[in-house]
Design a protein around this motif. Structure first.
Motif, mmCIF file in Angstrom:
data_model
loop_
_atom_site.group_PDB
_atom_site.id
_atom_site.type_symbol
_atom_site.label_atom_id
_atom_site.label_comp_id
_atom_site.label_asym_id
_atom_site.label_seq_id
_atom_site.Cartn_x
_atom_site.Cartn_y
_atom_site.Cartn_z
ATOM 1 N N ASP A 159 44.973 32.445 42.676
ATOM 2 C CA ASP A 159 45.498 33.120 41.426
ATOM 3 C C ASP A 159 45.576 34.347 41.821
ATOM 4 O OD1 ASP A 159 46.365 33.306 38.666
ATOM 5 O OD2 ASP A 159 44.505 34.954 38.917
ATOM 6 N N THR A 376 40.275 36.506 32.749
ATOM 7 C CA THR A 376 41.702 35.875 32.532
ATOM 8 C C THR A 376 41.293 34.462 32.982
ATOM 9 O OG1 THR A 376 42.621 36.500 34.634
ATOM 10 C CG2 THR A 376 43.140 37.764 33.030
ATOM 11 N N ARG A 380 46.736 33.067 33.443
ATOM 12 C CA ARG A 380 46.772 34.426 33.777
ATOM 13 C C ARG A 380 46.881 35.145 32.219
ATOM 14 N NH1 ARG A 380 49.425 37.111 38.289
ATOM 15 N NH2 ARG A 380 47.506 37.213 39.140
ATOM 16 N N HIS A 467 50.809 43.125 33.677
ATOM 17 C CA HIS A 467 50.876 41.928 32.830
ATOM 18 C C HIS A 467 51.082 42.390 31.373
ATOM 19 C CE1 HIS A 467 49.928 37.975 30.974
ATOM 20 N NE2 HIS A 467 49.594 37.398 32.507
ATOM 21 N N ILE A 499 46.244 42.332 36.717
ATOM 22 C CA ILE A 499 45.498 41.516 37.422
ATOM 23 C C ILE A 499 45.343 41.931 38.647
ATOM 24 C CG2 ILE A 499 44.913 39.023 37.573
ATOM 25 C CD1 ILE A 499 46.604 38.546 35.093
#
Length: 507
Positions: A159, A376, A380, A467, A499
């Motif tokens: 991720d 998260t 996400r 984000h 993130i």
């Protein structure tokens, strides 16, 4: 962000449940000192409490004067942190706090707990989901070429691009991340290659113990710190899992009380000073300082706790240490006008109270210069439990979310990492998010070895993936809005500056 009251004991990881937070600025000028808090005043003369006594100056004359005042008030000095003007003291007289606060040269003083030193207790961090041998075998069969045996389940690495980053720069052996936590099992095969014993200790009680193994967990049930350490720096050695920065070193600084697994202020003060004095570049703090989830500045004991811990973490920053902390697992808005705290004090009987998060602080999460990390899941989006707040959250990172299911062999939306005794297991919480960010910070420090803590924090925010806030947020899918995100795409209350991105950190 351990015993898991809202954030895995204030930032400890919430095993398969929920977990922990940070950002405050200055210490307001002292108001007239109210009478001793009820908890301290109720202590019988036959029992002892621990205190922090903070001086107005660190010159030798002031320190000597305050030491005499401590003795005159019936206190016994356990440790002196002269460079920051903090004494750790034990005293049995319930009037000790009031008397020493009135002494010349004292800026603040207060009890660091509401139960006597001899009090016993238990903690409940939730049930960790341990990996069985059958599960491990299935994962190994699914591992792609070049992956660690269990990496197929580590959606969190992919991720943030940590799997790709490791191929470019896994991190420098000259960088150490200190895990201030329940202890680290350095004998674990995934941690032993990267463990730094010379930078490890136990700070339980407020005084550093560097004897061999002092940094290890008091029992296998105190697994939080070992899990955190694996997320940061589990080695890519063909065994188990991988960490975000598998080439850096990791140290363990144990602060969890062996009896009740609480993180008392004097232990945390010791930990920050020890990290600073032993060349640790990054610290991870997945907990809140017990016994108060929030420390209010109008209470003399809680004010002294904020003062002491803040002095220690600022000292670490000045010595070149970047401190990161988990945001908390209560789904609280730290920019709200009021928050209900029904878990404090957690070393005796909690009392429901409504606090203002602008004057009552989650420590060390809301201290100035500390990087506050929210959690998260695989989608996400903010984890259902993660605390948030515009102007408080600095960065976001994978912490896991049982409601967000990944396409992995185990279909588990929480975080797989190391456990004591050579084991592995899943946990979720902001306690897990902060070490992911700490790993990225270590990669940035590896690439920019001369970067100051402030510069590292700026680099982290610059490389993070922006984000935006969701139009509506229902974290647990029950049809009810659970939190409101405020701010724009580049900076908001759920994700801060975005993130973290390990791949960008090494490019």
């Amino acid at each position: 962000m351990a015993h898991l009251p809202a954030r895995r004991r204030a930032a400890l990881a919430l095993p398969i449940g929920v977990a922990l937070t940070a950002t405050f600025g200055f210490l307001p000028s002292a108001a007239a000192a109210p009478a001793d808090s009820p908890a301290a005043s109720a202590t019988s003369e036959s029992s002892s409490l621990a205190y922090v006594v903070n001086t107005r100056s660190t010159d030798a004359h002031t320190l000597a004067s305050v030491r005499r005042s401590i003795s005159a008030a019936g206190g016994s000095v356990v440790e002196t942190y002269a460079r920051i003007g903090v004494f750790v003291v034990h005293a049995s007289d319930p009037g000790f706090g009031r008397q020493v606060r009135a002494a010349r040269g004292v800026a603040s003083a207060g009890a660091t707990r509401t139960a006597p030193l001899s009090a016993a207790g238990t903690t409940d961090e939730g049930a960790v989901q341990k990996l069985s041998k059958a599960q491990a075998d299935r994962l190994a069969a699914r591992a792609a070429p070049g992956q660690e045996p269990m990496e197929a389940d580590q959606w969190d690495l992919r991720d943030i691009g940590a799997d790709q980053a490791a191929k470019i720069n896994p991190g420098s052996r000259k960088v150490t991340v200190g895990v201030i936590d329940t202890g680290v099992d350095d004998t674990h095969p995934d941690l032993a290659p990267n463990f730094s014993a010379s930078q490890s200790a136990s700070c339980v009680g407020g005084k550093a113990d560097t004897s061999p193994g002092a940094w290890r967990p008091a029992s296998p049930d105190h697994y939080h710190g070992t899990h955190v350490a694996g997320e940061i720096a589990a080695a890519r050695n063909g065994v188990g899992v991988a960490g975000v920065a598998p080439g850096v070193k990791v140290a363990g600084i144990r602060v969890a009380d062996p009896v009740n697994e609480l993180f008392y202020p004097e232990a945390v003060v010791c930990a920050f000073v020890f990290a600073a004095d032993h060349g640790i570049e990054v610290t991870n703090n997945s907990y809140y300082v017990d016994p108060w989830q929030y420390n209010c500045m109008d209470d003399p004991d809680q004010r002294a706790i904020v003062d002491a811990v803040n002095r220690a973490q600022l000292y670490a920053q000045k010595k070149g240490t970047l401190n990161l902390a988990s945001a908390g697992n209560s789904n609280h808005d730290l920019d709200a006008d009021a928050i209900l705290d029904d878990s404090s004090p957690d070393d005796s009987t909690p009392v429901e109270r409504t606090i203002d998060p602008h004057t009552c602080f989650d420590v060390p999460t809301q201290l100035k210069g500390v990087v506050t990390v929210s959690a998260t899941g695989v989608n996400r989006t903010k984890s259902y439990y993660s605390t948030y707040g515009r102007g408080v959250i600095d960065i976001a990172a994978p912490g896991g979310d049982k409601y967000q299911i990944p396409d992995t062999p185990s279909k588990t939306g929480t975080i797989l990492s190391t456990l004591p005794g050579g084991q592995y297991g899943w946990l979720q919480g902001t306690s897990m998010a902060s070490p992911h960010a700490a790993g990225v910070a270590a990669l940035l420090k590896s690439a920019h070895p001369k970067a100051s803590p402030a510069r590292l924090q700026a680099l982290m925010k610059a490389q993070a993936d922006d984000h935006a806030c969701p139009t509506s947020y229902d974290g647990d899918g029950d049809g009810v809005v659970d939190a409101v995100c405020k701010g724009g795409k580049a900076r908001n209350g759920f994700y801060g500056s975005g993130i973290v991105n390990a791949l960008k950190a090494v490019k």
